[in-house]
Write an enzyme that holds these catalytic residues in place. Structure first.
Site, short mmCIF file in Angstrom:
data_model
loop_
_atom_site.label_atom_id
_atom_site.label_comp_id
_atom_site.label_asym_id
_atom_site.label_seq_id
_atom_site.Cartn_x
_atom_site.Cartn_y
_atom_site.Cartn_z
N VAL A 111 35.28 -1.66 -20.64
CA VAL A 111 34.24 -1.94 -20.24
C VAL A 111 33.90 -3.45 -20.15
CG1 VAL A 111 32.25 -1.76 -19.85
CG2 VAL A 111 33.58 -0.09 -21.16
N ILE A 112 33.89 -4.34 -20.59
CA ILE A 112 33.72 -5.76 -20.67
C ILE A 112 34.15 -6.20 -19.81
CG2 ILE A 112 32.82 -8.29 -22.18
CD1 ILE A 112 31.48 -6.57 -24.43
N LEU A 114 36.59 -5.65 -17.63
CA LEU A 114 36.53 -5.30 -16.39
C LEU A 114 35.51 -5.75 -15.83
CD1 LEU A 114 38.24 -2.04 -16.70
CD2 LEU A 114 39.24 -4.26 -15.69
N GLY A 200 36.80 -5.49 -27.72
CA GLY A 200 35.78 -3.95 -28.34
C GLY A 200 34.60 -5.35 -29.55
N ALA A 250 22.70 0.43 -25.34
CA ALA A 250 21.41 0.51 -24.90
C ALA A 250 20.83 1.45 -24.91
CB ALA A 250 21.48 -0.61 -24.12
N HIS A 251 21.28 2.57 -24.00
CA HIS A 251 20.84 3.70 -24.10
C HIS A 251 20.72 4.49 -25.52
CE1 HIS A 251 23.98 4.33 -21.46
NE2 HIS A 251 24.13 5.23 -22.02
N HIS A 374 20.37 14.56 2.99
CA HIS A 374 21.46 13.62 4.47
C HIS A 374 20.68 12.91 4.53
CE1 HIS A 374 24.70 13.74 6.69
NE2 HIS A 374 24.48 13.70 7.71
#
Ligand code: NAD
Length: 396
Positions: A111-112, A114, A200, A250-251, A374
């Site tokens: 994640v970090i 990228l 990580g 965080a969530h 839409h």
């Protein structure tokens, strides 16, 4: 358009301003809710007493019936790759580079790596991602990593070196040289202005004095063990967030904080860990909730899959954001949604629909029959749900 350039000083200043506004907001909320704040290093004297060592060296002790540890995490370093914080850096320093580097080597296609790598690639930096595994964002549904890698390569020119094991890095002047073994076992070298180590994060417990109250952290990852109520082995001492097991998000920490507060006052809160969404803030964004296709296969669950590509979405075409897709996985017998995986514009916001649906144990047909405005990107979720129900998507 020609001769466009980024003003890094202004960009970093704006970022710092947004961070300052957010932290000031927290300070305001603390005051409003009559929460006292003590600035300094907190450590356990005993399970009800916390010593605060302030920056000026003075000490103060406070007591409490219950204590919640929420000290988070710090970047993991590799033993053979000392972080000098100048050329060999972590995400912390990468958020404060004040020029556009020519070349950055990112170690770790998670994640970090990228998120930060793609920011610099968009500013014009050549970005090389060196990843140990055969795929990027390897813990998410495999289709997502494949599509993200394709788009980051095509749109930003990012280069990916998969199945590469980094063996070391050295700095000479303003150049860092990273060495790695490729899949054939041959040594390869990368020369760059910076090397971002993003392999990580490790739970942060230094200086907490856990030994004073008899809490032992886990050998792998240094996490604090907790029971189903997020209580440590010491009654009345709880721990939440990155410092305990589970996703480092965080969530997730926020939900755990509320859980512990409610539990302490005698309520009966609940967290469904399977329904904590995972998001990667690249562009296109990547978002996911529930089981991946690989997990369903491994558990022998019979499932149906329906996908819808953004290139078939009117809204995506209008806003020139046609990369990516939405995939809905549903139980083959009951049609209950088991997982939703998406990569595309505003996926980070759109995943909320899937989380709500799954929290109410909706079927794919439930989403398929709900009216979606839409033109919006969310129509892709409806179409993927239709495709999963019985292959009856209308717009592909
Ligand atoms: P990560 O676990 O997501 O990715 C680390 C990557 O490094 C993996 O792909 C791994 O295979 C690779 N790797 C490990 N050792 C390596 C080596 N020697 N050589 C090459 N590659 C190697 O970790 P991260 O990206 O550092 O993020 C840390 C944590 O923070 C994660 O749990 C992440 O979920 C969380 N986080 C999440 C967000 C978000 O949700 N948007 C943002 C920031 C951080």
């Amino acid at each position: 358009m020609k001769d466009l350039s980024a003003n890094m000083t202004q960009m970093i200043a704006r970022k710092n301003d947004v961070v300052a506004q957010n932290t000031a907001g927290i300070t305001y909320l603390f005051k409003k809710n009559k929460i006292d704040t003590y600035e300094g290093l907190g450590s356990f004297v005993d399970k009800n007493t916390i010593k605060i060592t302030k920056n000026d060296g003075s000490e103060e002790q406070i007591t409490a019936k219950n204590v919640i540890i929420a000290t988070g995490s710090k970047p993991t370093s590799l033993p053979f790759l000392p972080i000098d914080k100048k050329r060999i850096i972590t995400s912390t320093e990468a958020l404060n580079i004040t020029e556009v580097p020519k070349h950055i080597v990112v170690i770790g296609g998670g994640v970090i790596g990228l998120e930060l790598g793609s920011v610099y690639a968009r500013l014009g930096t050549k970005v090389s991602v060196v990843e140990f595994m055969p795929s990027i964002i390897a813990t998410m549904d495999a289709g997502l990593g494949k599509e993200l890698q394709r788009v980051l390569k095509k749109a930003l020119g990012m280069e990916f070196f998969m199945n590469h094991k980094v063996t070391g890095a050295s700095v000479e002047g303003e150049t860092v040289t990273v060495t790695a073994d490729n899949s054939k076992g041959e040594q390869v070298k990368f020369e760059a202005d910076y090397c971002i180590v993003a392999v990580g994060r490790t739970a942060y417990t230094e200086g907490l004095g856990l030994e004073n109250i008899g809490i032992k952290t886990e050998e792998r990852g240094n996490k604090i063990p907790v029971n189903e109520h997020l209580e440590t082995t010491v009654p009345g001492v709880y721990a939440i967030g990155d410092v305990i097991k589970g996703a480092m998000l965080a969530h997730k920490a926020e939900d755990e904080g509320v859980y512990v507060a409610e539990h302490i006052v005698g309520q009966k809160p609940h967290i469904n860990y399977n329904l904590i969404p995972g998001v990667v803030y690249t562009w296109p964004e990547v978002a996911s909730v529930g089981y991946t296709e690989e997990q369903l296969k491994a558990s022998g669950t019979k499932y149906k899959s329906g996908s819808f590509p953004f290139k078939a979405s009117g809204r995506a075409k209008a806003s020139m954001d046609t990369d990516g897709f939405v995939k809905v996985l549903a139980d083959a017998n009951t049609d209950e949604i088991l997982g939703v995986h998406m990569i595309g514009p505003r996926a980070a916001d759109m995943i909320a629909e899937a989380v709500v649906a799954m929290e109410f144990r909706a079927s794919a047909e439930d989403i398929a029959r709900i009216c979606h405005a839409h033109p919006t990107y969310t129509e892709a979720i409806k179409e993927a749900a239709m495709a999963a129900t019985e292959n009856r998507a209308i717009h592909i």
